[in-house]
Design a protein around this motif. Structure first.
Motif, mmCIF file in Angstrom:
data_model
loop_
_atom_site.group_PDB
_atom_site.id
_atom_site.type_symbol
_atom_site.label_atom_id
_atom_site.label_comp_id
_atom_site.label_asym_id
_atom_site.label_seq_id
_atom_site.Cartn_x
_atom_site.Cartn_y
_atom_site.Cartn_z
ATOM 1 N N PRO A 1 1.481 43.185 40.194
ATOM 2 C CA PRO A 1 -0.126 42.982 39.653
ATOM 3 C C PRO A 1 -0.655 42.827 39.046
ATOM 4 C CG PRO A 1 0.937 45.038 39.811
ATOM 5 C CD PRO A 1 2.091 44.217 40.719
ATOM 6 N N GLU A 2 -1.674 42.122 38.627
ATOM 7 C CA GLU A 2 -2.857 41.480 38.242
ATOM 8 C C GLU A 2 -2.104 42.993 36.606
ATOM 9 O OE1 GLU A 2 -6.533 39.889 38.366
ATOM 10 O OE2 GLU A 2 -6.449 39.350 37.036
ATOM 11 N N GLY A 3 -2.478 42.454 35.440
ATOM 12 C CA GLY A 3 -2.251 43.746 34.377
ATOM 13 C C GLY A 3 -0.461 44.480 34.332
ATOM 14 N N ASP B 1 0.890 37.432 40.398
ATOM 15 C CA ASP B 1 -0.518 37.875 39.753
ATOM 16 C C ASP B 1 -1.252 37.316 38.405
ATOM 17 O OD1 ASP B 1 -3.425 37.077 39.654
ATOM 18 O OD2 ASP B 1 -3.757 38.796 40.298
ATOM 19 N N GLU B 2 -0.518 36.170 38.132
ATOM 20 C CA GLU B 2 -0.674 35.760 36.761
ATOM 21 C C GLU B 2 0.381 36.765 35.253
ATOM 22 O OE1 GLU B 2 -4.818 35.336 35.018
ATOM 23 O OE2 GLU B 2 -5.408 35.491 36.549
ATOM 24 N N ILE B 3 1.583 36.322 35.529
ATOM 25 C CA ILE B 3 2.850 37.652 35.137
ATOM 26 C C ILE B 3 2.362 36.471 33.896
ATOM 27 C CG2 ILE B 3 4.439 37.728 37.286
ATOM 28 C CD1 ILE B 3 5.569 35.528 36.638
ATOM 29 N N GLU C 1 -1.843 31.577 38.534
ATOM 30 C CA GLU C 1 -1.704 31.448 37.355
ATOM 31 C C GLU C 1 -2.708 30.030 36.651
ATOM 32 O OE1 GLU C 1 1.262 31.246 35.161
ATOM 33 O OE2 GLU C 1 0.012 30.264 34.073
ATOM 34 N N GLN C 2 -3.270 30.204 35.449
ATOM 35 C CA GLN C 2 -4.136 30.533 34.529
ATOM 36 C C GLN C 2 -3.635 28.538 34.561
ATOM 37 O OE1 GLN C 2 -7.253 30.878 34.108
ATOM 38 N NE2 GLN C 2 -7.384 32.628 34.440
ATOM 39 N N ASP C 3 -2.158 28.837 33.773
ATOM 40 C CA ASP C 3 -2.089 27.088 32.699
ATOM 41 C C ASP C 3 -1.571 26.774 34.408
ATOM 42 O OD1 ASP C 3 -0.544 25.487 32.346
ATOM 43 O OD2 ASP C 3 0.770 26.642 30.965
ATOM 44 N N ALA D 1 -10.595 29.330 39.016
ATOM 45 C CA ALA D 1 -11.383 29.733 37.429
ATOM 46 C C ALA D 1 -11.435 31.253 37.259
ATOM 47 C CB ALA D 1 -12.854 29.404 37.166
ATOM 48 N N ASN D 2 -11.829 32.243 36.157
ATOM 49 C CA ASN D 2 -12.081 33.448 36.280
ATOM 50 C C ASN D 2 -12.922 33.211 38.011
ATOM 51 O OD1 ASN D 2 -9.852 33.911 34.520
ATOM 52 N ND2 ASN D 2 -11.518 33.815 33.081
ATOM 53 N N GLY D 3 -12.691 34.755 38.784
ATOM 54 C CA GLY D 3 -14.111 35.669 39.184
ATOM 55 C C GLY D 3 -13.215 34.295 40.907
ATOM 56 N N ALA D 4 -12.610 33.375 40.443
ATOM 57 C CA ALA D 4 -12.162 32.183 41.854
ATOM 58 C C ALA D 4 -11.881 33.011 43.552
ATOM 59 C CB ALA D 4 -11.211 31.069 41.828
ATOM 60 N N GLY D 5 -11.359 34.117 42.884
ATOM 61 C CA GLY D 5 -10.457 35.283 43.884
ATOM 62 C C GLY D 5 -9.395 34.933 44.350
ATOM 63 N N LYS D 6 -8.242 34.911 43.816
ATOM 64 C CA LYS D 6 -7.189 34.497 43.734
ATOM 65 C C LYS D 6 -6.900 36.393 43.805
ATOM 66 C CE LYS D 6 -6.637 33.303 39.339
ATOM 67 N NZ LYS D 6 -8.281 32.831 38.990
ATOM 68 N N SER D 7 -7.388 37.523 43.338
ATOM 69 C CA SER D 7 -6.595 38.403 42.861
ATOM 70 C C SER D 7 -6.808 38.880 44.646
ATOM 71 C CB SER D 7 -6.916 39.080 42.094
ATOM 72 O OG SER D 7 -6.271 38.228 40.806
ATOM 73 N N THR D 8 -8.150 38.251 44.742
ATOM 74 C CA THR D 8 -8.618 39.311 45.986
ATOM 75 C C THR D 8 -8.174 38.710 47.497
ATOM 76 O OG1 THR D 8 -11.284 38.948 45.303
ATOM 77 C CG2 THR D 8 -10.975 39.066 47.171
ATOM 78 N N LEU D 9 -7.840 37.830 46.926
ATOM 79 C CA LEU D 9 -6.125 37.237 48.418
ATOM 80 C C LEU D 9 -5.375 37.872 48.588
ATOM 81 C CD1 LEU D 9 -6.198 34.553 50.639
ATOM 82 C CD2 LEU D 9 -5.643 32.862 48.531
#
Ligand SMILES: Nc1ncnc2c1ncn2[C@@H]1O[C@H](COP(=O)(O)OP(=O)(O)OP(=O)(O)O)[C@@H](O)[C@H]1O
Ligand SMILES: [Mg+2]
Lengths: 285, 240
Positions: free
Chosen positions: B85-87, B164-166, B196-198, B38-46
């Protein structure tokens, strides 16, 4: 003829200001650092040059070849030692750091050189001039101007077409993304400041041969560079050159109109640009 | 199989806030792994800890058999660890071509000629980038910008590509177009991590899957064997 002469002299004076402004534009463009100590570094290098020429007993013409490498080393060390710690999205820490540095440098210079004014004399060369149509143009100012043009062109081309230029622009646009592309952002910043202060080595030579220098003179040099950079568009290399020309022309034309108006008319043009086009003349936005 | 990335007992924090707790994460050479949560789970941090953008408070990260703790982030890229990277984070004010070249300028050199990513190969992968190569990146659509971001990362000649969330904010058609390229990227031997969110897209495009919840790994295993119900439990926590 009086006005044509004023215009030409203004352009030549602009050549000197361009040397201050290019380094400032480079540092601002790449790191968003406004270097308050910029003018003090010019004075420091000028005083070092005058002392070295005296101590070594060499021709003053050797000075730029000593001062440019010294500027490069000082700039590199300054970035590695101090400024790399304050490059952030927030410009305040770097402003405070360079403001502190400016005060420290002024006091250091007063300690070493006292408040006396000094200069570098080039002897006959300083009064030599050539006839260009109806005008007499000083050889020295012409050389300074030609150097400024060459420097602007080189910087512009290097930024646009070289590996280093691409890395610099990438680090300026997004430091973290540049790191993710293999760019050593801190190393690139150190090189940018090394180049900026290296240019000041040349500027210091021009300043010391054109007029006198004293430890407290840095502030005025900072203002001219700052005005040129704002007029051209913050962080824009050819903009800084254009801005320097405008400040130079405004000062000389103003002083021909009334000897007391020189510096003032430069400031007025700066304020006009700030009011009418605050993003600067060459800025895309 | 040989592991390209091994993460052991990783903890990471932002100031007082701990974002990762004892994370174990491993990627085999040539594998595609999905990382969901989920949002804020720590994926990008990892991913940021792996690439060296943030330094972990505890644990170990080994890339291609070597600990990364002493290697600065930019040097890891040159060893073949690239991230989208994200964004997107493209270089604004620079052309599409220059964005790509920044990465190519200093990419890994020990790559077989036939497997090397070049700008013409990126143009084959995403033909629209060839048409628009002289334009400033900010003029491109979101999907085209994402293609530049993927292309830029590929030009680092990665052994491991972290995405990250392409798909974020892109039209389904464009997402499909980009995801269709993953097999080709992998065929060159590159391992891939997709955040991936999906969830169904993540599941169908990966060999294995990890789920993070509040900084902890709550599920991992082969994507085809994990049921949607188990994923839902790992994703939202035991209470829901
Ligand atoms: N720079 C930061 N400073 C402080 N806290 C942060 C920072 N970045 C992330 N966090 C926090 O760390 C936690 C994990 O964030 P992270 O960005 O890794 O999540 P994520 O799984 O990538 O989420 P998303 O799906 O929204 O991208 C979140 O609670 C977030 O608020
Ligand atoms: Mg994220």
């Amino acid at each position: 003829m009086k006005w044509l002469d004023a215009l030409v002299q203004g352009v030549l004076l602009g050549g000197l200001y361009a040397q201050y402004a290019l380094g400032m534009a480079l540092m601002f463009g790449v790191m968003r650092i406004v270097n308050i100590a910029h003018g003090d570094l010019v004075i420091l290098l000028a005083l070092l040059g005058i002392t070295l020429v005296g101590v070594l007993g060499v021709s003053p013409l050797v000075a730029p070849f000593l001062l440019v490498p010294m500027g490069v080393i000082i700039g590199w060390a300054l970035q590695r030692g101090v400024l790399n710690r304050v490059v952030k999205a927030d410009p305040l820490p770097s402003l405070v750091a360079t403001f502190g540095l400016s005060i420290a440098l002024q006091n250091l210079m007063l300690q070493i050189w006292s408040a006396d004014t000094r200069s570098l004399s080039l002897g006959a060369l300083s009064s030599m001039s050539i006839e260009l149509g109806p005008l007499y143009v000083g050889v020295l100012p012409l050389g300074v101007f030609a150097f400024a043009v060459a420097l602007t062109a080189c910087l512009h081309l290097a930024l646009r077409y070289t590996k280093f230029g691409r890395a610099l622009r990438a680090a300026a646009a997004d430091g973290e993304a540049a790191t993710l592309s293999g760019v050593d952002a801190k190393g690139v910043y150190a090189l940018a400041t090394a180049i900026a202060v290296g240019i000041l080595g040349a500027a210091a030579f021009c300043q010391a041969t054109r007029t006198t220098v004293a430890p407290a003179d840095g502030g005025a040099q900072l203002i001219y560079a700052f005005e040129a950079v704002i007029i051209g568009g913050m962080g824009h290399i050819s903009g800084a050159f254009l801005g320097a020309m405008i400040v130079g022309i405004a000062q000389v034309v103003g002083s021909r109109a009334d000897p007391g108006w020189g510096i003032l008319s430069g400031h007025i043009v700066f304020l006009l640009v700030l009011a009418l086009r605050p993003q600067g003349l060459m800025s895309r936005t | 199989m040989r592991a390209i990335l091994k993460v052991r007992n990783l903890c990471a924090a932002y100031g007082d806030f701990q974002a990762l707790f004892n994370v174990e994460f491993e990627i085999a050479a040539g594998e595609v792994v999905a990382l969901i949560g989920a949002n804020g789970a720590g994926k990008s941090t990892l991913l940021k800890a792996v690439t060296g953008l943030i330094s972990p408070s505890a644990g170990e990260i080994a890339f291609a058999g070597e600990s990364t703790s002493r290697t600065p982030a930019h040097a890891l890229v040159r060893k073949g660890l690239a991230m989208v990277p994200e964004g997107r984070r493209l270089f604004r004010g620079m052309t599409v071509e220059d964005n790509l070249r920044v990465c190519l300028d200093r990419s890994r050199t020990d790559v077989e000629q036939a497997l090397r990513w070049t700008i013409p190969r990126i143009h084959e992968l995403f033909p629209v980038l060839k048409e628009r190569r002289r334009e400033l990146v900010e003029r491109l659509s979101g999907g085209q910008q994402q293609m530049v971001a993927v292309g830029r990362a590929l030009l680092a000649q990665p052994r491991l590509l972290l995405c990250d969330e392409i798909s974020l904010g892109l039209a389904p058609k464009v997402v499909k177009e980009i995801y269709q390229k993953l097999p080709e990227i992998r065929a060159g031997g590159t391992s891939i991590v997709i955040v991936e969110q999906d969830v169904s897209l993540a599941k169908s495009s990966s060999d294995r899957l990890y789920c993070l919840l509040e900084g902890r790994v709550t599920l991992s295993g082969p994507s085809c064997e994990i049921g949607l119900e188990a994923i839902s439990r790992a994703y939202f926590g035991a209470h829901s």
